[in-house]
Design a protein around this motif. Structure first.
Motif: not given
Length: 423
Positions: A178-193
């Protein structure tokens, strides 16, 4: 006051729960900042349930507030909004859960939000997370690109199509988030890792098609900033915006203005590379041709020299010189041989002059007795003695019939120089 418990006297669950409730009640009302990740309004209830998430750590706490308070806000609270809540912590012993009872909710304004982001930027910059020394160079020709973006987004299409058009051999591994909203940061962090642990990924692109300051808040999340700073794979920030700069742009190894610009920065243009190769090949051919022409000119100049144009002239000159030396050596040798012959004839004449045979040839003879002794006096010769006379060409055997002594003595030769007399 601490509970006194032991193995023999354990405390019941109700005692622990009541103690926790008492301790939490003594905390009193507090101001809490966070991000609203969930809003639940159940029909028929006068209470609205919220979930408040920490902006840095993966920690959330449930919040309850009255419907009157929630509906009376000047700006409606939506998921992803940053808020400051004045609430009282409470512990429900029956369910064993902690929650916050909101008494006041204030939305974080844009100016205050930007100020908070600036303070966060300064703190992270002080740690050196944005320094140029930490940034990694992008690979010249990546074989596989890791892409973090929303499913079926325009950003994904722009990156994939432009990169493939520029370099058809490039491959992609996409991690959707998710690239927007409250779930965005955790999901982007997991994707980058996940992409960072993939050894086949050469570069990671985080792409989004722009948005407002509130929409871009996940890309200033401190957790995301630290994950990108610790990544071993180069990271490209491709958030399509210009006026505002999320902190991801500062920590990323390369910042692209748009997803399309990211594709241009990551992979080279095959047509341009082919043109450069053709130009380099032409330049190399010209350099080689120039070198060959220069070497040929030098070779022609060497061949034009008399020594190489007519090599026989050198041999002719050396041949004449050799003939001259041969003639000189021959004359020198002949002269030395003539002198040696003259000297030999002279010495031969001297030897012959001193030779007894030469004396005998002048008419002299040598008288020897039977034993071969030379007879120099008449005294030892008896009458009838056998004698031999040695002459120049042989020997004559005679017998002495008589002998007589000559009274006159032959004078001894004088040592004074006399004039030589020749017959």
């Amino acid at each position: 006051m601490a509970l006194e418990t032991s193995l023999e006297k354990p405390a019941p669950v109700r005692a622990i729960a009541n103690a926790l409730a008492g301790w939490i009640d003594r905390l009193g009302a507090v101001w809490v900042e966070g991000q609203v990740t969930q809003v639940s309004r159940r029909p028929g209830l006068a209470t609205v349930f919220l979930t408040l998430r920490d902006s840095v750590a993966d920690i959330s706490v449930p919040v309850t507030c009255s419907r009157v308070l929630f509906d009376g806000l000047s700006t409606p609270v939506a998921e992803g909004a940053s808020v400051v809540i004045h609430a009282r912590p409470s512990y429900y012993a029956n369910r064993g859960s902690l929650s916050l009872q909101a008494r006041e909710i204030r939305m974080v304004g844009l100016g205050e939000l930007l100020a908070r982001l600036e303070r966060r930027r300064q703190l992270l910059a002080a740690e050196g997370l944005f320094s140029q020394e930490r940034k990694r160079r992008l690979p010249a020709v990546p074989r596989r690109i890791g892409l973090v973006t929303a499913p079926s987004s325009a950003a994904e299409r722009d990156v994939v199509e432009n990169a493939t058009r520029r370099w058809p051999a490039v491959a992609f591994t996409t991690a959707y988030a998710s690239m927007q909203g409250p779930r965005s940061a955790p999901e982007v962090i997991e994707a980058v890792r996940r992409l960072d642990t993939d050894p086949g990924v050469d570069v990671i692109v985080v792409a989004r098609g722009g948005g407002s300051v509130e929409d871009l808040l996940p890309f200033s999340d401190e957790g995301l900033i630290r994950v990108v700073a610790a990544a071993r794979t180069p990271v490209v920030s491709a958030i399509g915006h210009e006026p505002d700069t999320p902190l991801l742009d500062l920590v990323a190894d390369v910042r692209a203005s748009t997803p399309t610009d990211a594709a241009k920065l990551i992979v080279p243009d095959m047509a341009q590379e082919r043109l450069m190769v053709d130009r380099a090949r032409d330049a190399l051919r010209r350099a080689v041709r120039h070198r060959l022409d220069r070497e040929q000119a030098q070779l022609d100049a060497l061949r034009a020299r008399p020594a190489l144009a007519h090599p026989g002239s050198l041999l002719d000159a050396r041949r004449d010189e050799l003939d001259d030396w041969r003639a000189r050596i021959r004359r020198r040798l002949e002269w030395q041989l003539d002198r040696a012959a003259d000297d030999l004839d002279h010495r031969r004449a001297q030897v012959r002059a001193l030779s007894p045979l030469a004396t005998l040839r002048r008419g002299y003879a040598v008288l020897q007795d039977a034993d071969g002794h030379v007879v120099t006096s008449v005294h030892p010769v008896a009458d009838g003695a056998a004698l031999s006379v040695r002459v120049a060409d042989g020997r004559i055997h005679v017998t002495a019939t008589r002998s007589e002594q000559i009274a006159e003595q032959i004078a001894e030769p004088s040592t004074e120089p006399t004039e030589e007399t020749h017959d």
